[in-house]
Design an enzyme around this catalytic site. Structure first.
Site, PDB file in Angstrom:
ATOM      1  N   ASN A  88    -112.006 -22.327  -2.488  1.00  0.00           N
ATOM      2  CA  ASN A  88    -113.355 -22.802  -2.781  1.00  0.00           C
ATOM      3  C   ASN A  88    -113.641 -22.669  -4.265  1.00  0.00           C
ATOM      4  O   ASN A  88    -113.001 -21.903  -4.968  1.00  0.00           O
ATOM      5  CB  ASN A  88    -114.373 -21.924  -2.041  1.00  0.00           C
ATOM      6  CG  ASN A  88    -114.484 -22.294  -0.607  1.00  0.00           C
ATOM      7  OD1 ASN A  88    -113.727 -21.795   0.199  1.00  0.00           O
ATOM      8  ND2 ASN A  88    -115.406 -23.177  -0.271  1.00  0.00           N
ATOM      9  N   HIS A 111    -114.298 -27.569  -2.595  1.00  0.00           N
ATOM     10  CA  HIS A 111    -112.976 -26.961  -2.782  1.00  0.00           C
ATOM     11  C   HIS A 111    -112.370 -27.445  -4.095  1.00  0.00           C
ATOM     12  O   HIS A 111    -112.643 -28.554  -4.546  1.00  0.00           O
ATOM     13  CB  HIS A 111    -112.050 -27.308  -1.609  1.00  0.00           C
ATOM     14  CG  HIS A 111    -112.247 -26.397  -0.436  1.00  0.00           C
ATOM     15  ND1 HIS A 111    -111.402 -25.354  -0.148  1.00  0.00           N
ATOM     16  CD2 HIS A 111    -113.218 -26.358   0.506  1.00  0.00           C
ATOM     17  CE1 HIS A 111    -111.836 -24.717   0.934  1.00  0.00           C
ATOM     18  NE2 HIS A 111    -112.935 -25.311   1.355  1.00  0.00           N
ATOM     19  N   CYS A 167    -106.005 -24.369   0.873  1.00  0.00           N
ATOM     20  CA  CYS A 167    -105.672 -25.522   1.693  1.00  0.00           C
ATOM     21  C   CYS A 167    -104.437 -25.179   2.507  1.00  0.00           C
ATOM     22  O   CYS A 167    -103.404 -24.809   1.952  1.00  0.00           O
ATOM     23  CB  CYS A 167    -105.399 -26.712   0.773  1.00  0.00           C
ATOM     24  SG  CYS A 167    -104.607 -28.064   1.597  1.00  0.00           S
ATOM     25  N   HIS A 224    -120.520 -27.798  -0.375  1.00  0.00           N
ATOM     26  CA  HIS A 224    -119.421 -26.854  -0.128  1.00  0.00           C
ATOM     27  C   HIS A 224    -118.193 -27.504  -0.752  1.00  0.00           C
ATOM     28  O   HIS A 224    -117.700 -28.515  -0.244  1.00  0.00           O
ATOM     29  CB  HIS A 224    -119.259 -26.657   1.392  1.00  0.00           C
ATOM     30  CG  HIS A 224    -118.078 -25.827   1.787  1.00  0.00           C
ATOM     31  ND1 HIS A 224    -118.188 -24.508   2.129  1.00  0.00           N
ATOM     32  CD2 HIS A 224    -116.758 -26.142   1.909  1.00  0.00           C
ATOM     33  CE1 HIS A 224    -116.991 -24.025   2.461  1.00  0.00           C
ATOM     34  NE2 HIS A 224    -116.112 -25.003   2.335  1.00  0.00           N
TER      35      HIS A 224
END
Lengths: 313, 313
Positions: B261, B219, B250, B217
Site C-alpha cells: 500500500n 497500492h 501483490c 485505497h
C-alpha cells in the site's frame, strides 16, 4: 498550463549511480560494466546520457575512469553524451574526452554548507569559478545557454532553501552568461522538494524570465520524487534528469536503503499513462534497470523491475 | 477544488501487511507481533486501524488469529478499530469480535476475474451476497453508509477497468443500501491508477453524487501511489487507506520486491509539507515503520525509514 505533449529525459544513472555505488570501493563497478550499461541505455531511445564526472580522482576515485569510459563506449548517432564537472580543470578534461558534448552550462549551489562539502568553495568563490568556466566556453566558441542550481529546494545541513535565493542565483548566472541563458535546471540534490514547492519555483522562474525553460533534477530521498514529477508536468515542465532503476543515492544513508534519483522507467511509465511522449521504449528501459541491478549487486528502488507487471507495450 | 485542510488516514498495515507477509508461512508473523504493532500504531495519533480479516482460516490461515488479535490489543479511546470481511459469515465474526467497529459497508469488485480469485464469486453472485450483508446490518440497526469498489482502476487479469462500470457498480450498491451511501472508497487493488485516472474518477463520482465523499485505497505496485495521493489531494479528497512502512504487497510478485500500500509515513510527510493536518506524529509513525520492518524481517518499501533524514517535528 497543461501537460506537455513530449518530455525529454536525460539518463543520469551511469554518472550518479556509479559515483554513488563506488563510494568506499572505487573499482567495484568496473569500467566494462559502466560501458555495458551506457551502450544498453543508448538503445532504449533515450536522447541524452550523462555518463561520468570529470572530478578529482583523489576525492572521487570511482570516477577516475571517466576518460576510459568515454573511449570505450560505442557512440550512437542522435544521442547527447555528457559528463559533469565542478571546476575549470574538469571542463578541460570533458572538452578533451572526445565523445562528450559540452553544453555551455554554469552552476551554483543554493546552500553554502553543501557547496563547501561538494565543491569546497563558498558562493563567493564559486562566482569566480563560474567566471573561469565561462571564459573557457567563450574561448571554445560554446554559447553559454544553461544554468543549474544545486540544492535548490533544501539542504541536509541548512534546511529549506528560500526561493528568493534561487532566483538571485539564477540572475547572477544570467549575468555571468551575458544574458544568454535559455534554460535553468533546478536540482533537488538532497530530496527536499514537495509538489507545491516545485510548482511555486517553476512559476516564479517563469514570472521573472518568461522564456526560460525549466528543467528538474529530482532525488527520491524523501519519497516524493514521482509526485514532484507529476506536479512539474502540471506546470508544463518537459525536461527531467532521471536514473535507470532509481540508481544513485544520498551519501548520508547506507547504500542498501538509500534513495537515488527519480527512476527513469517510472517516469517513462507515468508519461505513457498520461499520454506524454518520451521516445523511450519502456520495456527496453526496464531491461536496463535489471542490468543495472545486476551490476550493483543489490535491489534498486525501482518498483517496475521487481514485480511481475503488465506494462503497456 | 483546493487542497483539503485535514486528511483522515486509515492505517491498514496490520491487516494488509500481515495477510501478505504470512503467505506460505501463516505463523511467521505471530499474534504477539501483530498486537505489538497495532498498539504502537494506536499511539501515533492515527484515528483508525484496520487490524484483521475475518476470512476463511482454511484459505487465509495467516488471519486465523483475527479474534485472538482483537482480544489481545489494548483498545485506545477515540480510535476506530476495524476488520474486513468478504461475506456474511465474516461479518458475523466481526460483529462478535468485540473491539471491532462495524461501519455498514457494502463492497463490489469491478473486475469479475479478480472477484473470482479473491471472493470466488461472480458479480451476479456478489449482488446476492451484498444483499445478505445488508440484511445483517439492518437486523443489527447499523446504517449502511459506505460503499467500496475493489480493482476500481485496473486488474492484472482484465486490464484497465472502464470508469462507467465503476459508476454502475456504485449505483447498484446505492440501490442495495436504499440510497444511504454517504461515502465510497475506490480501491486500486493492483496498482493500476495514474494521477489523471484518479482525478477523472473522483470528478465523475462527484458529478453523479454531489454529496458523496470519495475515499481512496492505493497500492504502489506501479510506483505511482504517492503521485496518485497528490492528485487526489488536488481534488480535495481527504480519506485514504495507508500502510505503515508500505506494508502489504501483490501476491503476483515475490515478497522481497513487492510493493504494498501507499506508505503511511510518506503520506503523512506529504501532507505536512503541503500544510495539511493528519493528527499523526510523523516521528512516532516512522518508529512504527521500523518496528514493522523488524517484525517482517526484510526491508520495507518506505523511503523515510531507510535514510538518515531531517524530518519536520
Amino acid at each position: 498550463m497543461s501537460l506537455p505533449k513530449r518530455v525529454n529525459l536525460v539518463e543520469v544513472g551511469p554518472r550518479e549511480g556509479c559515483q554513488f555505488e563506488g563510494i568506499g570501493d572505487p573499482t567495484r563497478i568496473t569500467t566494462a560494466s559502466k560501458v555495458q550499461l551506457i551502450d544498453a541505455l543508448a538503445a532504449t531511445g533515450v536522447g541524452a546520457i550523462q555518463m561520468v564526472s570529470f572530478v578529482s580522482p583523489r576525492q572521487v576515485p570511482q570516477m577516475a575512469d571517466a576518460e576510459a569510459v568515454c573511449a570505450a563506449i560505442t557512440p550512437r548517432a542522435g544521442i547527447v553524451y555528457s559528463g559533469i564537472y565542478l571546476n575549470d580543470a574538469g571542463l578541460k578534461r570533458a572538452m578533451q574526452a572526445g565523445v562528450i558534448e559540452i553544453s555551455g552550462k554554469l552552476s551554483f549551489t543554493a546552500s553554502d554548507a553543501f557547496s563547501m562539502r561538494n565543491q569546497r568553495r563558498t558562493h563567493a568563490e564559486d562566482v569566480v569559478m563560474q567566471g573561469k568556466i565561462a571564459a573557457l566556453y567563450r574561448a571554445a566558441n560554446i554559447a553559454i545557454t544553461h544554468g543549474n542550481i544545486m540544492a535548490a529546494f533544501g539542504c541536509n545541513f541548512e534546511g529549506e532553501i528560500p526561493l528568493s535565493r534561487v532566483l538571485d542565483y539564477i540572475a547572477e548566472l544570467q549575468s555571468i552568461a551575458g544574458g544568454g541563458l535559455k534554460s535553468v535546471s533546478l536540482a533537488d540534490t538532497m530530496g527536499w522538494a514537495d509538489p507545491e514547492m516545485i510548482r511555486r519555483a517553476v512559476g516564479e522562474v517563469r514570472t521573472r524570465w518568461p522564456d526560460m525553460r525549466v528543467a528538474l533534477h529530482l532525488h527520491d530521498t524523501r519519497a516524493l520524487a514521482i509526485a514532484n514529477v507529476y506536479a512539474a508536468l502540471l506546470e508544463g515542465v518537459s525536461d527531467f534528469d532521471t536514473a535507470v532503476g532509481g540508481l544513485g543515492g544520498c551519501p548520508f544513508a547506507g547504500i542498501q536503503g538509500a534513495a537515488g534519483n527519480v527512476c527513469t522507467e517510472e517516469v517513462v511509465f507515468l508519461c505513457r499513462q498520461l499520454g506524454i511522449e518520451t521516445s523511450i521504449d519502456l520495456h527496453a528501459m526496464v531491461e536496463c534497470a535489471r542490468m543495472a541491478q545486476d551490476i550493483v549487486g543489490h535491489p534498486l528502488p525501482s518498483k517496475l523491475i521487481n514485480a511481475n507487471l503488465d506494462l503497456p507495450t
